[in-house]
Scaffold this motif. Structure first.
Motif, PDB file in Angstrom:
ATOM      1  N   LEU A 122       0.810  -1.222   0.000  1.00  0.00           N
ATOM      2  CA  LEU A 122       0.000   0.000   0.000  1.00  0.00           C
ATOM      3  C   LEU A 122       0.844   1.273   0.000  1.00  0.00           C
ATOM      4  CD1 LEU A 122      -2.896  -0.916   2.464  1.00  0.00           C
ATOM      5  CD2 LEU A 122      -3.089  -0.425   0.022  1.00  0.00           C
ATOM      6  N   LEU A 123       2.114   1.147   0.394  1.00  0.00           N
ATOM      7  CA  LEU A 123       2.985   2.325   0.404  1.00  0.00           C
ATOM      8  C   LEU A 123       3.191   2.888  -0.997  1.00  0.00           C
ATOM      9  CD1 LEU A 123       5.726   1.345   3.008  1.00  0.00           C
ATOM     10  CD2 LEU A 123       3.931   3.059   3.258  1.00  0.00           C
ATOM     11  N   LEU A 124       2.952   2.052  -2.016  1.00  0.00           N
ATOM     12  CA  LEU A 124       3.090   2.532  -3.383  1.00  0.00           C
ATOM     13  C   LEU A 124       1.997   3.534  -3.749  1.00  0.00           C
ATOM     14  CD1 LEU A 124       4.144  -0.750  -5.229  1.00  0.00           C
ATOM     15  CD2 LEU A 124       5.583   1.163  -4.523  1.00  0.00           C
ATOM     16  N   CYS A 125       0.999   3.693  -2.873  1.00  0.00           N
ATOM     17  CA  CYS A 125       0.020   4.779  -3.054  1.00  0.00           C
ATOM     18  C   CYS A 125       0.736   6.126  -3.109  1.00  0.00           C
ATOM     19  CB  CYS A 125      -0.990   4.793  -1.908  1.00  0.00           C
ATOM     20  SG  CYS A 125      -2.198   3.458  -1.944  1.00  0.00           S
ATOM     21  N   LEU A 126       1.800   6.238  -2.313  1.00  0.00           N
ATOM     22  CA  LEU A 126       2.589   7.467  -2.321  1.00  0.00           C
ATOM     23  C   LEU A 126       3.266   7.659  -3.675  1.00  0.00           C
ATOM     24  CD1 LEU A 126       4.206   7.140   1.224  1.00  0.00           C
ATOM     25  CD2 LEU A 126       2.407   8.735   0.537  1.00  0.00           C
ATOM     26  N   TYR A 232       0.517   0.165   9.048  1.00  0.00           N
ATOM     27  CA  TYR A 232      -0.589  -0.645   8.523  1.00  0.00           C
ATOM     28  C   TYR A 232      -0.207  -1.294   7.194  1.00  0.00           C
ATOM     29  CZ  TYR A 232      -5.039  -1.819   6.337  1.00  0.00           C
ATOM     30  OH  TYR A 232      -6.048  -2.483   5.691  1.00  0.00           O
ATOM     31  N   SER A 233       0.449  -0.536   6.322  1.00  0.00           N
ATOM     32  CA  SER A 233       0.848  -1.062   5.014  1.00  0.00           C
ATOM     33  C   SER A 233       1.829  -2.222   5.178  1.00  0.00           C
ATOM     34  CB  SER A 233       1.495   0.042   4.173  1.00  0.00           C
ATOM     35  OG  SER A 233       0.598   1.102   3.971  1.00  0.00           O
ATOM     36  N   PHE A 234       2.793  -2.044   6.073  1.00  0.00           N
ATOM     37  CA  PHE A 234       3.776  -3.105   6.308  1.00  0.00           C
ATOM     38  C   PHE A 234       3.101  -4.350   6.872  1.00  0.00           C
ATOM     39  CE2 PHE A 234       6.780  -5.253   9.182  1.00  0.00           C
ATOM     40  CZ  PHE A 234       7.782  -5.574   8.274  1.00  0.00           C
ATOM     41  N   GLY A 235       2.213  -4.141   7.855  1.00  0.00           N
ATOM     42  CA  GLY A 235       1.502  -5.278   8.452  1.00  0.00           C
ATOM     43  C   GLY A 235       0.617  -5.982   7.445  1.00  0.00           C
ATOM     44  N   SER A 236      -0.066  -5.206   6.585  1.00  0.00           N
ATOM     45  CA  SER A 236      -0.942  -5.782   5.571  1.00  0.00           C
ATOM     46  C   SER A 236      -0.156  -6.623   4.581  1.00  0.00           C
ATOM     47  CB  SER A 236      -1.694  -4.670   4.836  1.00  0.00           C
ATOM     48  OG  SER A 236      -2.444  -5.181   3.760  1.00  0.00           O
ATOM     49  N   SER A 237       1.011  -6.112   4.160  1.00  0.00           N
ATOM     50  CA  SER A 237       1.855  -6.844   3.214  1.00  0.00           C
ATOM     51  C   SER A 237       2.362  -8.148   3.824  1.00  0.00           C
ATOM     52  CB  SER A 237       3.034  -5.963   2.789  1.00  0.00           C
ATOM     53  OG  SER A 237       3.880  -6.656   1.902  1.00  0.00           O
ATOM     54  N   TYR A 239       0.971  -9.845   6.239  1.00  0.00           N
ATOM     55  CA  TYR A 239      -0.168 -10.759   6.427  1.00  0.00           C
ATOM     56  C   TYR A 239      -0.518 -11.459   5.115  1.00  0.00           C
ATOM     57  CZ  TYR A 239      -4.879 -12.405   7.508  1.00  0.00           C
ATOM     58  OH  TYR A 239      -5.996 -13.186   7.675  1.00  0.00           O
ATOM     59  N   MET A 240      -0.494 -10.712   3.994  1.00  0.00           N
ATOM     60  CA  MET A 240      -0.768 -11.319   2.702  1.00  0.00           C
ATOM     61  C   MET A 240       0.261 -12.391   2.370  1.00  0.00           C
ATOM     62  SD  MET A 240      -2.027  -8.276   0.156  1.00  0.00           S
ATOM     63  CE  MET A 240      -2.023  -9.443  -1.200  1.00  0.00           C
ATOM     64  N   ASN A 241       1.534 -12.113   2.653  1.00  0.00           N
ATOM     65  CA  ASN A 241       2.583 -13.104   2.402  1.00  0.00           C
ATOM     66  C   ASN A 241       2.400 -14.336   3.278  1.00  0.00           C
ATOM     67  OD1 ASN A 241       3.843 -11.505   0.476  1.00  0.00           O
ATOM     68  ND2 ASN A 241       5.144 -10.486   1.975  1.00  0.00           N
ATOM     69  N   TYR A 242       1.984 -14.099   4.510  1.00  0.00           N
ATOM     70  CA  TYR A 242       1.751 -15.225   5.438  1.00  0.00           C
ATOM     71  C   TYR A 242       0.593 -16.089   4.952  1.00  0.00           C
ATOM     72  CZ  TYR A 242       0.590 -17.725   9.746  1.00  0.00           C
ATOM     73  OH  TYR A 242       0.314 -18.712  10.658  1.00  0.00           O
ATOM     74  N   GLN A 243      -0.484 -15.440   4.480  1.00  0.00           N
ATOM     75  CA  GLN A 243      -1.626 -16.187   3.949  1.00  0.00           C
ATOM     76  C   GLN A 243      -1.235 -16.991   2.711  1.00  0.00           C
ATOM     77  OE1 GLN A 243      -4.823 -13.266   3.394  1.00  0.00           O
ATOM     78  NE2 GLN A 243      -5.998 -14.370   4.936  1.00  0.00           N
ATOM     79  N   LYS A 244      -0.416 -16.391   1.855  1.00  0.00           N
ATOM     80  CA  LYS A 244       0.018 -17.096   0.653  1.00  0.00           C
ATOM     81  C   LYS A 244       0.876 -18.301   1.018  1.00  0.00           C
ATOM     82  CE  LYS A 244       2.012 -16.317  -3.899  1.00  0.00           C
ATOM     83  NZ  LYS A 244       2.612 -15.334  -4.827  1.00  0.00           N
ATOM     84  N   TYR A 245       1.725 -18.127   2.031  1.00  0.00           N
ATOM     85  CA  TYR A 245       2.583 -19.233   2.481  1.00  0.00           C
ATOM     86  C   TYR A 245       1.726 -20.381   2.996  1.00  0.00           C
ATOM     87  CZ  TYR A 245       5.885 -21.864   5.351  1.00  0.00           C
ATOM     88  OH  TYR A 245       6.634 -22.860   5.904  1.00  0.00           O
ATOM     89  N   ASN A 246       0.670 -20.070   3.734  1.00  0.00           N
ATOM     90  CA  ASN A 246      -0.208 -21.105   4.293  1.00  0.00           C
ATOM     91  C   ASN A 246      -1.145 -21.722   3.256  1.00  0.00           C
ATOM     92  OD1 ASN A 246       0.797 -20.982   6.896  1.00  0.00           O
ATOM     93  ND2 ASN A 246      -0.647 -19.406   7.541  1.00  0.00           N
TER      94      ASN A 246
END
Length: 281
Positions: A122-126, A232-237, A239-246
């Motif tokens: 989400l940081l790429l919004c900047l 939030y952006s770091f945590g969201s990223s 979490y997405m990687n963790y979900q993909k791993y699982n």
């Protein structure tokens, strides 16, 4: 620093290893041309214009002298190896038309890579904000300087690479990696411009030469919100990687055994494949 020969050589190497990277050649040449066209002063003085034209031709020559030798060698190799200098390019071009990863809606296709990139960071919004600011500053035609020239080449890189990825039928999120470096740079640039605006407004002193409480809050609040957004952006990223791993299957998928059925029973050895869906291409 405009080390154009080495820039051309680097562009040639990038093109040889990955053909779409050849767009960087067009980007560099367009940047040199835009620098020439956006210099208003030269058109007022005929002598200065002639000097600038000679310099532009010289810059083009230096860049192409670094780019063309390796490309000519590549074409010669292709001709003797495949019977056609353009054979590898024609073969690779068909990959861009792979319908397996096509997107039906034109609107979805237009924003496919933007959405994919923002979903992963989400940081790429900047960066989107920085891109808009950079376009605005280029349109304003500020005096040519190093920062201005860098803005031109970064903006052109995003526009041309994004346009190419949008035009081709085959759309995969991994292709968008080529845009990330430029968008990341503009993220830092956009953030810097926002912070400069905040501090320029909040550092204005009143008639009593004092900074008011309102100005202090106007400085603290945006920075606090920005820090929260970054966390939030770091945590969201993550979490997405963790979900993909699982999401990887714990057991061997049924399709793997089906894949092995395409090989003879007496086959010996290991079949290496990242995705055993043989019909994808």
């Amino acid at each position: 620093k405009k080390q154009l020969f080495w820039a051309g050589l680097g562009a040639a190497l990038a093109f040889i290893f990955r053909y779409p990277q050849g767009l960087i050649v067009l980007i560099c040449l367009l940047t040199l041309l835009l620098e020439f066209l956006l210099s208003k002063e030269q058109f007022k003085q005929p002598k200065q214009l002639k000097i600038r034209i000679k310099r532009l031709i010289k810059d083009f020559t230096y860049f192409l002298s670094g780019f063309l030798p390796l490309i000519i060698v590549l074409f010669i190799f292709n001709y003797y190896k495949y019977g056609s200098a353009l054979y590898p390019f024609i073969s690779a071009f068909s990959h861009g038309g792979n319908l397996v990863h096509a997107v039906e809606s034109k609107i979805t296709g237009l924003f496919f890579y933007l959405i994919a990139l923002l979903q992963h960071n989400l940081l790429l919004c900047l960066g989107v904000l920085g891109f808009v600011i950079a376009i605005w500053q280029i349109i304003r035609k500020k005096p040519i300087n190093k920062t201005y020239n860098k803005l031109i080449i970064i903006v052109l890189s995003i526009i041309l690479f994004y346009s190419y990825l949008t035009i081709i039928v085959n759309k995969q999120a991994r292709f968008g990696i080529v845009i990330i470096p430029f968008l990341a740079i503009l993220s830092g640039y956009g953030l810097n411009q926002v912070l400069e605006l905040i501090f320029s407004q909040t550092n204005k002193k009143t008639a009593n030469h004092n900074i008011t409480i309102k100005q202090t809050w106007l400085k603290i609040l945006p920075i606090a919100l920005l820090i929260i957004f970054i966390i939030y952006s770091f945590g969201s990223s993550m979490y997405m990687n963790y979900q993909k791993y699982n999401s990887f299957p714990a057991e061997k998928p049924v399709i793997v055994d089906e894949y092995y059925n395409f090989f003879p029973d007496n086959f010996e050895g290991v079949i290496l494949t990242a995705d055993p869906v043989h019909g994808a291409y």
